[in-house]
Enzyme design. Structure first.
Site: not given
Ligand code: NAG
Ligand code: NAG
Ligand code: NAG
Ligand code: NAG
Length: 711
Positions: A353, A363, A400-401, A429, A513
């Site tokens: 993604h 990420d 995706e998140e 990912d 994140h």
């Protein structure tokens, strides 16, 4: 959204078993014929030699210039960059989906003895980090799809917010009803933390990153650990894909779309019914200081030097406000297609993604950088005359998140074609968060993964292969399973039954994140030489090339038979002491093992035949054998799906009902056992027996696909 987990949460491992099966695989398949029909093509070693770490690093730098949350201007710039960087015919496909954004957040602590403390809810980057100048463009810290509301209530502490943690609180006589639950990140999916708290009666939830888990050493930029203001943003959606289009999809611009309304989504438990906010380690510590009541159990405490944690309730009272905007937005998946020469209607899919909560250096754009570098190598092979036997599709997902939305909408839209044509889906990912290769797969791909890992040098120890360091490191030397829904493989495996792999370097990263997941973090700590990126692309590409080029698909179902049995034993222990019988399942697993052995024999026989014969004459036989290999996984898909969560249709691998990241074998049996243990009624145990028969029938269907004959 690959979760960061504490080391204690690592999956069970079976290195020895795997080694045995691999040895068996070699013994049963090596023959002179193998050399002509399935030996690595010279293009495959060429692929490995064409790697470029400077290419991955420059792609990553470009992709992580700005925070690029799904549906933002910055993320559509990133989409254009990927589209134009793919050296193959490429296109994009857009959907209109429900996303969620924060409008207003506030948090203050009202303690009886001191003036209110207002929390800023802001992450503070170091001015020495080049990304700091644009960090304010990132979305404010929030939980996507959180419930809007204002709550002023005393605090209780619930450790990792798992079902068992709330059980512990109850056994200690702590009633969390009407309180604001303070829970730590790190063990389960955040949406399940909020759900578990809501089920226990909480009025609101705060989830923080405890220093003990996220700041074990120097914090960024001096070290790799999460700074005290760092906050883990993320989704609390407990469903895959757009929750307003649960089994179907809605293309951008399409006027006639059926949508489920929000009240129903909340009522079904897919979106939370109480407000929540993610907060920093520093704010979590402040809140702990304001709590009294019983001292929390020893293992619930923080690291040395932090104040003693109490369970509450109160006396500290917090006032939490969250107002969100759930709104339809356009998301954009990007694809590149390399058409197969002999079997263009068979698809090998590679996916990653693009959307990120912040800069996304780990990420997910380490994976995007690896995908683009891999594509460049394939383009160079093509210039030297290579054409894949089957079609290769490179996928770059959006949203995706928020809940695997881009990949899920696409799989739902293309369900029947993918069901009949997809050979495998290979997900990456976050390609790199540190040293150490890890992989999960549906078991027929175990041996191929292991073979590929023997062809690629360990980027952290070039004197050995990835296989050597992977299999020999005791806590990670095994292939994990894909029941969890932590990334875009979920729709492929759990909704339509496509054999899949998910892989990465590293075992979690503390800035996950947060605003600190940026290029500098990657350059200093994640992958200083970008050699791990290159190795990730090498394994990913090699597995893809074998699946695309081998005449006979490199699937081995013997390993699957053993995994089916291992899973059955584990689930049988869960039901120990009750009168349910697992014999129907064991019987069908034995039949499956026989079928797996038979198809391996059929493969050898065909290989021998192909050795001497002009290939063209045997194309239909080859196709028939490959179809059996490709379609066996589909037999684990049950049209009705798991009871109460029908989107999940795979009866062998699925998520845990109380942790979306947790992978379970036989999720239907597992759910039923959980319910039966709670109610302990004979009806509930009869449902367990029904689920055992249902799984046994699915395994039986898979055996007949492998056998390839009608009754
Ligand atoms: C917990 O508190 C709520 C409201 O304060 C009350 O209704 C409920 O009965 C209590 N539960 C237990 C187990 O004491
Ligand atoms: C809680 O905060 C909100 C928003 O800042 C404010 O309107 C409200 O008065 C506060 N409630 C209490 C009890 O302090
Ligand atoms: C919610 O977002 C939409 C755009 O996606 C915007 O048009 C609308 O004004 C927003 N609502 C509020 C209350 O800000
Ligand atoms: C690529 O790898 C070489 C050798 O390991 C190293 O010297 C170089 O700095 C790396 N390039 C980047 C961009 O990291």
């Amino acid at each position: 959204m690959k979760p960061y987990r504490n080391p204690t949460a690592s999956a069970a491992s079976t290195p020895l078993l795997l080694l045995c099966f691999f040895a068996l695989y070699l013994l049963t398949t090596i023959s002179p014929a193998l050399l002509t029909t399935t030996s690595p093509s010279p293009y495959h070693s060429l692929f490995l030699s064409l790697s470029s770490n400077s290419s991955s690093s420059s792609h990553l730098r470009r992709l992580t210039r700005l925070p690029h949350i799904s549906s933002s201007e910055a993320n559509s710039l990133a989409a254009s960059y990927v589209l134009s960087s793919f050296p193959f015919p490429s296109h994009s496909t857009s959907y209109s989906v429900l996303l969620s954004f924060p409008l207003h957040r506030s948090l203050s602590l009202l303690s009886p003895s001191s003036p209110p403390v207002h929390f800023s809810l802001t992450q503070i980057p170091s001015p020495s980090d080049p990304s700091s100048s644009v960090a304010s463009l990132a979305v404010p810290t929030f939980h996507a799809y959180a419930h809007s509301g204002v709550v002023a209530a005393p605090l209780t502490y619930a450790y990792y917010g798992r079902v068992e943690d709330f059980d512990t609180l109850q056994s200690l006589g702590i009633n969390v009803t009407g309180t604001v639950v303070l829970a730590r990140y790190g063990m389960i999916f955040r949406g399940d933390i909020v759900k578990n708290a809501q089920d226990a009666g909480a009025a609101a939830v705060l989830v923080y990153s405890d220093y003990e888990d996220y700041a074990k050493g120097d914090t960024f930029p001096a070290g790799q650990w999460l700074p005290e203001t760092g906050v883990q943003v993320g989704s609390t959606l407990r469903a895959q894909g757009d929750p307003t289009t649960p089994d179907w999809s809605c293309r951008a611009g399409e006027e006639e779309c059926e949508r489920v309304d929000k009240e129903e989504i909340v009522r079904k438990g897919f979106m939370p019914g109480v407000p929540s906010l993610p907060i920093s380690g520093k704010d979590g510590e402040e809140l702990h200081k304001a709590m009294g009541g019983q001292v929390a159990p020893d293992n619930w405490q923080g690291r040395e030097g932090t104040p003693v944690y109490h369970l509450g309730p109160g006396p500290g009272v917090v006032n939490l406000t969250y107002m969100g905007n759930e709104t339809l937005r356009t998301i954009q998946n990007v694809f590149a297609v390399i058409e197969g020469k002999e079997e263009p209607d068979r698809y090998v899919l590679l996916g990653n993604h693009r959307d990120a909560w912040t800069f996304g250096a780990v990420d997910p754009n380490s994976g995007t950088a690896a995908l683009l570098e891999l594509a460049e190598r394939l383009s160079k092979l093509q210039k030297k005359g290579w054409r894949p036997r089957r079609t290769i599709i490179l996928c770059n997902w959006d949203a995706e998140e928020y809940g695997l939305i881009g990949s899920t909408e696409w799989v739902e839209e293309n369900r029947e074609i993918l069901t009949s044509r997809a050979v495998a889906y290979l997900n990456v990912d976050s390609a790199v968060h540190g040293p150490g290769f890890q992989a999960s797969a549906t078991p027929q791909l175990d041996s191929l993964l292991i073979e590929a890992s023997k062809m690629v040098k360990d980027p952290d120890n070039p004197s050995q292969t990835i296989y050597d360091s992977w299999i020999s490191s005791s806590d990670s030397g095994s292939v994990g399973r894909l029941g969890g829904a932590g990334s875009d493989h979920a729709a492929f495996v759990q909704h339509i039954g496509v054999p899949s792999v998910d892989m990465s370097f590293g075992h979690g990263f503390p800035v996950y994140h947060s605003i600190f997941d940026d290029y500098l973090w990657m350059e200093k700590f994640g992958d200083p030489m970008f050699q791990r990126h290159v190795a990730a692309a090498s394994i990913w590409g090699l597995v893809a090339l074998r699946l695309a080029d081998d005449e006979i698909l490199p699937f081995d179902y013997i390993s699957y038979a053993s995994e089916l049995k291992r899973g059955a034993k584990t689930i049988e222990e869960e039901a120990a002491g009750n009168s349910v019988r697992f014999s129907p399942l064991y019987k069908s697993i034995e039949e499956f093992r026989t079928a797996a052995t038979k198809i391996n024999d059929d493969k050898k026989a065909l290989e021998r035949k192909l050795w001497g014969v002009a290939l063209s004459k045997d194309q239909s036989k080859l196709r028939e054998l490959n179809d059996r290999l490709m379609m066996a996984e589909r037999a684990f898909i049950d049209g009705q799906g798991l009871s109460g969560r029908e989107w999940h249709k795979h009866l062998v691998y699925g998520t845990s009902k109380t942790d979306d990241y947790g992978s379970k074998s036989y999720p239907g049996i597992n759910d039923a056992i959980g319910d039966a243990k709670k109610s302990n009624s004979s009806d509930a145990w009869r449902s367990v027996q029904h689920e055992i028969y249902r799984a046994a029938r699915a395994v039986k269907q898979a055996s007949s696909v492998l056998n390839g004959g009608l009754t």
